[in-house]
Enzyme design. Structure first.
Site, short mmCIF file in Angstrom:
data_model
loop_
_atom_site.label_atom_id
_atom_site.label_comp_id
_atom_site.label_asym_id
_atom_site.label_seq_id
_atom_site.Cartn_x
_atom_site.Cartn_y
_atom_site.Cartn_z
CG ASP A 169 -0.31 -0.11 2.53
OD1 ASP A 169 0.81 0.39 2.67
OD2 ASP A 169 -0.91 -0.72 3.44
CE LYS A 192 -4.16 -1.68 3.02
NZ LYS A 192 -3.40 -2.23 4.13
CG ASP A 218 3.09 -4.03 5.17
OD1 ASP A 218 3.32 -2.85 5.51
OD2 ASP A 218 1.94 -4.46 4.96
#
Ligand code: R5P
Length: 316
Positions: A169, A192, A218
Protein backbone atom coordinates in the site's frame (compact mmCIF):
# COMPACT_ATOMS: atom_id res chain seq x y z
CA UNK A 1 27.58 -2.84 40.98
CA UNK A 2 27.24 -2.34 37.18
CA UNK A 3 25.48 0.89 36.35
CA UNK A 4 23.24 -0.67 33.69
CA UNK A 5 20.55 -3.27 34.29
CA UNK A 6 18.33 -4.92 31.67
CA UNK A 7 15.03 -6.47 32.71
CA UNK A 8 12.88 -8.65 30.52
CA UNK A 9 9.12 -8.54 30.71
CA UNK A 10 7.35 -11.79 29.92
CA UNK A 11 6.48 -10.89 26.29
CA UNK A 12 9.83 -11.84 24.72
CA UNK A 13 12.42 -13.21 27.16
CA UNK A 14 14.24 -14.91 24.29
CA UNK A 15 15.03 -11.59 22.61
CA UNK A 16 15.94 -9.98 25.95
CA UNK A 17 18.34 -12.87 26.62
CA UNK A 18 19.93 -12.40 23.19
CA UNK A 19 20.36 -8.66 23.83
CA UNK A 20 21.93 -9.38 27.24
CA UNK A 21 24.38 -11.78 25.57
CA UNK A 22 25.29 -9.11 23.00
CA UNK A 23 26.01 -6.72 25.87
CA UNK A 24 27.74 -9.43 27.92
CA UNK A 25 25.61 -8.66 30.98
CA UNK A 26 23.21 -10.90 32.92
CA UNK A 27 19.50 -10.16 32.77
CA UNK A 28 18.12 -8.34 35.80
CA UNK A 29 16.14 -10.55 38.16
CA UNK A 30 12.44 -9.85 38.49
CA UNK A 31 9.32 -11.81 39.35
CA UNK A 32 6.20 -11.39 37.24
CA UNK A 33 2.97 -13.01 38.34
CA UNK A 34 -0.74 -12.59 37.81
CA UNK A 35 -3.29 -12.24 40.55
CA UNK A 36 -6.38 -14.45 40.20
CA UNK A 37 -8.34 -11.51 38.77
CA UNK A 38 -5.73 -10.99 36.03
CA UNK A 39 -3.94 -8.00 37.57
CA UNK A 40 -0.20 -8.03 37.04
CA UNK A 41 2.31 -8.25 39.90
CA UNK A 42 5.93 -7.26 39.25
CA UNK A 43 8.73 -7.37 41.77
CA UNK A 44 12.31 -6.29 41.00
CA UNK A 45 14.63 -8.68 42.79
CA UNK A 46 17.65 -6.40 42.78
CA UNK A 47 18.48 -2.79 43.48
CA UNK A 48 17.97 -0.24 40.73
CA UNK A 49 18.85 2.84 42.80
CA UNK A 50 20.56 5.43 40.56
CA UNK A 51 21.07 2.83 37.83
CA UNK A 52 20.28 2.94 34.12
CA UNK A 53 17.28 0.63 33.90
CA UNK A 54 16.31 -0.90 30.55
CA UNK A 55 13.06 -2.82 30.34
CA UNK A 56 12.49 -4.90 27.20
CA UNK A 57 8.86 -5.62 26.52
CA UNK A 58 7.17 -5.66 23.10
CA UNK A 59 3.51 -4.78 23.49
CA UNK A 60 2.51 -7.59 21.16
CA UNK A 61 -0.60 -9.74 21.66
CA UNK A 62 -1.93 -10.00 24.27
CA UNK A 63 -1.36 -6.26 23.90
CA UNK A 64 -3.07 -4.88 27.00
CA UNK A 65 -1.57 -7.35 29.56
CA UNK A 66 1.89 -6.81 28.05
CA UNK A 67 1.45 -3.05 28.13
CA UNK A 68 0.31 -3.09 31.77
CA UNK A 69 3.29 -5.26 32.66
CA UNK A 70 5.62 -2.68 31.12
CA UNK A 71 3.86 0.06 33.10
CA UNK A 72 4.29 -2.01 36.28
CA UNK A 73 8.02 -2.50 35.60
CA UNK A 74 8.51 1.23 35.02
CA UNK A 75 6.51 2.20 38.09
CA UNK A 76 8.46 -0.25 40.26
CA UNK A 77 11.78 1.10 38.96
CA UNK A 78 10.75 4.73 39.44
CA UNK A 79 9.60 4.13 43.02
CA UNK A 80 12.88 2.32 43.70
CA UNK A 81 14.84 5.45 42.65
CA UNK A 82 16.16 4.27 39.28
CA UNK A 83 18.46 6.82 37.69
CA UNK A 84 16.89 6.57 34.24
CA UNK A 85 14.25 4.23 32.87
CA UNK A 86 14.42 3.22 29.22
CA UNK A 87 11.51 1.22 27.80
CA UNK A 88 12.61 -0.94 24.88
CA UNK A 89 9.41 -1.70 23.02
CA UNK A 90 10.53 -3.58 19.88
CA UNK A 91 6.94 -3.90 18.68
CA UNK A 92 4.77 -0.96 19.76
CA UNK A 93 1.14 -2.05 20.05
CA UNK A 94 -1.45 0.63 19.26
CA UNK A 95 0.99 2.42 16.93
CA UNK A 96 -1.58 2.03 14.15
CA UNK A 97 -4.01 4.17 16.15
CA UNK A 98 -2.11 7.34 15.27
CA UNK A 99 -5.05 9.52 14.25
CA UNK A 100 -8.77 9.67 14.75
CA UNK A 101 -10.69 7.63 12.20
CA UNK A 102 -13.88 9.45 13.06
CA UNK A 103 -15.09 11.97 15.58
CA UNK A 104 -15.28 10.61 19.11
CA UNK A 105 -12.49 8.06 18.41
CA UNK A 106 -9.39 7.87 20.61
CA UNK A 107 -5.78 8.14 19.45
CA UNK A 108 -4.48 5.15 21.35
CA UNK A 109 -0.81 5.67 20.43
CA UNK A 110 -1.01 9.03 22.18
CA UNK A 111 -2.80 7.53 25.21
CA UNK A 112 -0.15 4.80 25.51
CA UNK A 113 2.65 7.38 25.28
CA UNK A 114 1.03 9.36 28.11
CA UNK A 115 0.68 6.18 30.19
CA UNK A 116 4.34 5.23 29.80
CA UNK A 117 5.54 8.73 30.63
CA UNK A 118 3.21 8.85 33.62
CA UNK A 119 4.69 5.60 34.90
CA UNK A 120 8.16 7.15 34.87
CA UNK A 121 9.66 6.08 31.55
CA UNK A 122 12.38 8.59 30.57
CA UNK A 123 13.29 7.27 27.15
CA UNK A 124 11.73 4.90 24.61
CA UNK A 125 13.41 2.68 22.02
CA UNK A 126 11.25 1.08 19.37
CA UNK A 127 11.65 -0.57 15.96
CA UNK A 128 9.79 0.25 12.75
CA UNK A 129 6.59 1.56 14.32
CA UNK A 130 3.65 1.75 11.97
CA UNK A 131 4.10 5.47 11.38
CA UNK A 132 6.61 8.14 12.36
CA UNK A 133 3.81 10.12 14.07
CA UNK A 134 4.48 7.98 17.13
CA UNK A 135 7.49 10.14 17.96
CA UNK A 136 5.25 13.18 18.22
CA UNK A 137 3.23 11.69 21.07
CA UNK A 138 6.21 11.60 23.42
CA UNK A 139 7.75 14.51 25.33
CA UNK A 140 10.71 12.27 26.22
CA UNK A 141 13.46 11.07 23.87
CA UNK A 142 12.46 8.26 21.53
CA UNK A 143 14.87 6.26 19.38
CA UNK A 144 13.10 4.81 16.39
CA UNK A 145 15.28 2.03 15.07
CA UNK A 146 14.78 0.23 11.81
CA UNK A 147 15.20 -3.45 11.03
CA UNK A 148 15.18 -2.82 7.27
CA UNK A 149 18.97 -3.01 6.94
CA UNK A 150 19.10 -6.24 8.96
CA UNK A 151 16.29 -7.82 6.92
CA UNK A 152 17.50 -6.58 3.54
CA UNK A 153 21.07 -7.74 4.10
CA UNK A 154 19.82 -11.15 5.23
CA UNK A 155 17.83 -11.78 2.06
CA UNK A 156 19.43 -9.73 -0.72
CA UNK A 157 21.22 -12.74 -2.25
CA UNK A 158 17.93 -14.62 -2.51
CA UNK A 159 16.09 -11.89 -4.41
CA UNK A 160 16.35 -12.61 -8.17
CA UNK A 161 17.93 -9.97 -10.43
CA UNK A 162 14.69 -9.34 -12.34
CA UNK A 163 12.55 -9.02 -9.19
CA UNK A 164 10.56 -5.98 -8.13
CA UNK A 165 10.16 -4.70 -4.58
CA UNK A 166 6.49 -4.30 -3.82
CA UNK A 167 4.85 -1.95 -1.33
CA UNK A 168 1.41 -3.47 -0.61
CA UNK A 169 0.00 0.00 0.00
CA UNK A 170 1.07 3.61 -0.29
CA UNK A 171 1.94 3.66 3.42
CA UNK A 172 4.66 1.07 2.80
CA UNK A 173 6.24 2.96 -0.10
CA UNK A 174 8.97 4.63 1.96
CA UNK A 175 9.83 1.29 3.52
CA UNK A 176 10.02 -0.32 0.07
CA UNK A 177 12.28 2.47 -1.13
CA UNK A 178 14.64 1.81 1.75
CA UNK A 179 14.77 -1.90 0.86
CA UNK A 180 15.51 -0.81 -2.72
CA UNK A 181 18.44 1.30 -1.48
CA UNK A 182 20.08 -1.95 -0.32
CA UNK A 183 18.61 -4.46 -2.77
CA UNK A 184 18.83 -2.54 -6.01
CA UNK A 185 15.52 -3.42 -7.69
CA UNK A 186 12.61 -1.30 -9.03
CA UNK A 187 9.80 -0.42 -6.62
CA UNK A 188 6.16 -1.16 -7.35
CA UNK A 189 3.26 0.14 -5.28
CA UNK A 190 -0.24 -1.21 -4.84
CA UNK A 191 -3.21 0.97 -4.22
CA UNK A 192 -5.23 -0.57 -1.43
CA UNK A 193 -8.74 0.42 -0.47
CA UNK A 194 -10.36 -0.64 2.76
CA UNK A 195 -13.58 -2.47 1.84
CA UNK A 196 -14.66 -3.10 5.45
CA UNK A 197 -12.96 -2.79 8.84
CA UNK A 198 -11.34 -6.17 8.24
CA UNK A 199 -11.06 -6.47 4.46
CA UNK A 200 -9.07 -4.55 1.88
CA UNK A 201 -9.04 -4.51 -1.93
CA UNK A 202 -6.16 -3.82 -4.30
CA UNK A 203 -7.52 -1.38 -6.85
CA UNK A 204 -4.47 -0.95 -9.09
CA UNK A 205 -0.73 -1.53 -9.36
CA UNK A 206 1.79 1.18 -10.21
CA UNK A 207 4.79 -0.41 -11.92
CA UNK A 208 5.59 -3.27 -14.26
CA UNK A 209 5.31 -6.71 -12.65
CA UNK A 210 4.70 -8.98 -15.66
CA UNK A 211 6.95 -12.09 -15.64
CA UNK A 212 8.83 -10.77 -12.63
CA UNK A 213 9.32 -12.31 -9.21
CA UNK A 214 8.58 -10.05 -6.22
CA UNK A 215 9.85 -9.12 -2.81
CA UNK A 216 6.81 -7.83 -0.91
CA UNK A 217 7.69 -5.69 2.11
CA UNK A 218 5.62 -4.26 4.95
CA UNK A 219 6.12 -3.04 8.49
CA UNK A 220 3.98 -5.82 9.93
CA UNK A 221 1.91 -8.86 9.10
CA UNK A 222 -1.12 -9.14 11.31
CA UNK A 223 -3.88 -11.28 9.82
CA UNK A 224 -1.93 -11.74 6.56
CA UNK A 225 -4.86 -10.27 4.65
CA UNK A 226 -2.88 -7.37 3.13
CA UNK A 227 -0.07 -9.61 1.90
CA UNK A 228 -2.39 -12.27 0.59
CA UNK A 229 -4.36 -9.72 -1.44
CA UNK A 230 -1.09 -8.30 -2.70
CA UNK A 231 0.07 -11.78 -3.80
CA UNK A 232 -3.23 -12.44 -5.58
CA UNK A 233 -3.14 -9.04 -7.31
CA UNK A 234 0.45 -9.59 -8.46
CA UNK A 235 -0.43 -13.00 -9.87
CA UNK A 236 -3.48 -11.47 -11.57
CA UNK A 237 -1.16 -8.90 -13.19
CA UNK A 238 1.12 -11.63 -14.57
CA UNK A 239 3.91 -11.64 -11.95
CA UNK A 240 5.97 -14.83 -11.61
CA UNK A 241 4.69 -17.11 -8.85
CA UNK A 242 7.96 -16.64 -6.98
CA UNK A 243 7.58 -14.27 -4.10
CA UNK A 244 9.38 -13.48 -0.90
CA UNK A 245 7.60 -11.60 1.86
CA UNK A 246 9.54 -9.53 4.41
CA UNK A 247 8.18 -7.62 7.39
CA UNK A 248 9.68 -6.34 10.63
CA UNK A 249 6.89 -7.58 12.88
CA UNK A 250 5.16 -10.94 12.42
CA UNK A 251 2.01 -11.10 14.52
CA UNK A 252 0.48 -13.89 12.40
CA UNK A 253 -3.03 -13.72 13.80
CA UNK A 254 -6.25 -15.31 12.60
CA UNK A 255 -4.72 -18.00 10.40
CA UNK A 256 -2.12 -15.76 8.73
CA UNK A 257 0.38 -18.61 8.14
CA UNK A 258 -2.36 -20.56 6.37
CA UNK A 259 -3.19 -17.53 4.16
CA UNK A 260 0.47 -17.16 3.21
CA UNK A 261 1.03 -20.87 2.64
CA UNK A 262 0.50 -20.70 -1.11
CA UNK A 263 2.93 -22.10 -3.69
CA UNK A 264 3.73 -18.65 -5.07
CA UNK A 265 5.13 -17.54 -1.70
CA UNK A 266 8.58 -19.06 -1.29
CA UNK A 267 9.41 -17.68 2.13
CA UNK A 268 8.27 -15.21 4.75
CA UNK A 269 10.99 -13.36 6.63
CA UNK A 270 10.35 -11.46 9.86
CA UNK A 271 12.41 -10.39 12.88
CA UNK A 272 12.20 -11.63 16.44
CA UNK A 273 10.56 -8.47 17.82
CA UNK A 274 7.68 -10.85 18.51
CA UNK A 275 8.08 -14.47 19.64
CA UNK A 276 7.57 -16.80 16.67
CA UNK A 277 6.42 -20.37 16.48
CA UNK A 278 7.83 -22.48 13.67
CA UNK A 279 6.06 -22.96 10.36
CA UNK A 280 7.84 -24.21 7.26
CA UNK A 281 8.07 -21.02 5.17
CA UNK A 282 9.01 -18.77 8.06
CA UNK A 283 12.53 -17.44 8.55
CA UNK A 284 13.44 -15.21 11.47
CA UNK A 285 16.32 -12.78 11.74
CA UNK A 286 17.30 -11.29 15.05
CA UNK A 287 17.24 -7.64 16.05
CA UNK A 288 19.24 -8.33 19.23
CA UNK A 289 22.39 -6.65 17.89
CA UNK A 290 20.36 -3.65 16.71
CA UNK A 291 18.88 -3.20 20.19
CA UNK A 292 22.20 -3.79 21.93
CA UNK A 293 23.71 -1.08 19.72
CA UNK A 294 20.95 1.33 20.80
CA UNK A 295 21.60 0.53 24.46
CA UNK A 296 25.31 1.11 24.01
CA UNK A 297 24.61 4.45 22.38
CA UNK A 298 22.12 5.39 25.12
CA UNK A 299 24.67 4.80 27.85
CA UNK A 300 27.75 5.78 25.85
CA UNK A 301 29.36 9.17 26.34
CA UNK A 302 29.17 10.08 22.64
CA UNK A 303 27.39 8.97 19.51
CA UNK A 304 29.56 6.81 17.24
CA UNK A 305 29.45 8.90 14.08
CA UNK A 306 30.95 6.04 12.06
CA UNK A 307 27.67 4.09 12.31
CA UNK A 308 25.57 4.92 9.23
CA UNK A 309 22.41 6.77 10.21
CA UNK A 310 20.35 4.28 8.20
CA UNK A 311 21.48 1.47 10.48
CA UNK A 312 20.30 3.17 13.60
CA UNK A 313 18.02 5.95 12.57
CA UNK A 314 14.36 6.59 12.17
CA UNK A 315 11.98 4.78 9.89
CA UNK A 316 11.63 7.86 7.80
C1 R5P B 1 -1.23 -1.29 7.40
O1 R5P B 1 -1.20 -0.19 6.90
C2 R5P B 1 0.02 -2.01 7.85
O2 R5P B 1 1.17 -1.44 7.32
C3 R5P B 1 -0.05 -3.46 7.49
O3 R5P B 1 -0.11 -3.57 6.08
C4 R5P B 1 -1.26 -4.10 8.07
O4 R5P B 1 -1.42 -3.71 9.40
C5 R5P B 1 -1.16 -5.59 8.00
O5 R5P B 1 -2.31 -6.14 8.56
P1 R5P B 1 -2.94 -7.48 8.01
O6 R5P B 1 -1.84 -8.50 7.99
O7 R5P B 1 -4.02 -7.82 9.01
O8 R5P B 1 -3.50 -7.20 6.68
Amino acid sequence: MPQIILFSGSANPHLAGAVARELAIPLGRATVERFPDGEVSVHLNESVRNREVFILQPTAPPVDPNLMELVAFADAARRAAAGRIVAIVPYFGYARSDKRGERRDPIMASAVAAMLQGAGVDHVVTIDPHSPQLEGYFRIPIDTLSAVTTLALSLRHRVPQNAVIVAPDVGALRLATRYADIIDRPVVVMHKRRATARATLVTHIVGDVEHRPALIVDDMISTGETIRRCVDALLGAGAQPEMIVAATHGLFLEGAPHKLDVVSVREVVVTDTIVQTFWPKLKTVSVAALIAGAINRAIGPTVDESVPFEAVGTTD
